[in-house]
Design a protein around this motif. Structure first.
Motif, PDB file in Angstrom:
ATOM      1  N   VAL A   5       0.840  -1.253   0.006  1.00 48.79           N
ATOM      2  CA  VAL A   5      -0.040  -0.024  -0.049  1.00 48.79           C
ATOM      3  C   VAL A   5       0.899   1.208  -0.089  1.00 48.79           C
ATOM      4  O   VAL A   5       1.611   1.530   1.030  1.00 48.79           O
ATOM      5  N   GLU A   6       0.715   2.145  -1.177  1.00 43.75           N
ATOM      6  CA  GLU A   6       1.689   3.239  -1.221  1.00 43.75           C
ATOM      7  C   GLU A   6       0.829   4.518  -0.693  1.00 43.75           C
ATOM      8  O   GLU A   6      -0.265   4.618  -0.443  1.00 43.75           O
ATOM      9  N   SER A   7       1.445   5.435  -0.083  1.00 41.56           N
ATOM     10  CA  SER A   7       1.158   6.681   0.308  1.00 41.56           C
ATOM     11  C   SER A   7       1.944   7.794   0.395  1.00 41.56           C
ATOM     12  O   SER A   7       3.141   7.414   0.135  1.00 41.56           O
ATOM     13  N   GLY A   8       1.581   9.006   0.425  1.00 41.38           N
ATOM     14  CA  GLY A   8       2.444   9.867   0.528  1.00 41.38           C
ATOM     15  C   GLY A   8       2.576  10.908  -0.885  1.00 41.38           C
ATOM     16  O   GLY A   8       3.085  12.012  -0.868  1.00 41.38           O
ATOM     17  N   CYS A  22       5.578   2.774   1.312  1.00 47.97           N
ATOM     18  CA  CYS A  22       5.128   1.671   0.862  1.00 47.97           C
ATOM     19  C   CYS A  22       5.037   0.569   1.827  1.00 47.97           C
ATOM     20  O   CYS A  22       5.826   0.155   2.484  1.00 47.97           O
ATOM     21  N   THR A 118       0.421   5.642  -6.279  1.00 47.32           N
ATOM     22  CA  THR A 118      -0.097   7.014  -5.623  1.00 47.32           C
ATOM     23  C   THR A 118       0.466   8.029  -6.401  1.00 47.32           C
ATOM     24  O   THR A 118       1.315   8.094  -7.048  1.00 47.32           O
TER      25      THR A 118
END
Length: 124
Positions: A5-8, A22, A118
């Motif tokens: 799961v990617e974020s940012g 990640c 993302t």
């Protein structure tokens, strides 16, 4: 199986910075090659950076000196620190994992597991 799961991601002005994360299930970071890829509208997915063996790294020429990939085994998380962002860095960024250690790390088909991506948008 591994879930990533990617974020940012977000909107940033040229010259600014973002840090992508990640999060991986299990101990993916400690035993897998972790990579970042990106895909801009109308373009093929391209390699950005890879990390393996707790310290080995590889970068695309387009991001050398600006991006840094790191892994945190305790948190099962891989990061991509992006500095001096350029307009051409705009893309959806994907995290990927491979059970093989550093083999053909620049090739997307090396990786068995992928996150959903993302969005990173760099404005002038």
């Amino acid at each position: 199986q591994v879930q990533l799961v990617e974020s940012g991601g977000g909107l940033v002005q040229a010259g600014g910075s973002l840090r992508l994360s990640c999060a991986a299930s299990g101990r993916t970071v400690s035993s897998y090659t972790m990579g970042w890829f990106r895909q801009a509208p109308g373009k093929e997915r391209e390699f950005v950076a890879a990390f393996w063996n707790i310290g080995s790294t590889l970068y695309a020429d387009s991001v050398k000196g600006r991006f840094t990939i790191t892994g945190d085994n305790a948190k099962n998380t891989v990061y991509l620190q992006m500095n001096s962002l350029k307009l051409e860095d705009t893309a959806v960024y994907y995290c990927a994992a491979s059970p093989r250690s550093g083999w053909y790390a620049q090739r997307s088909n090396t990786y068995d597991y992928w996150g959903q991506g993302t969005q990173v948008t760099v404005s002038s």
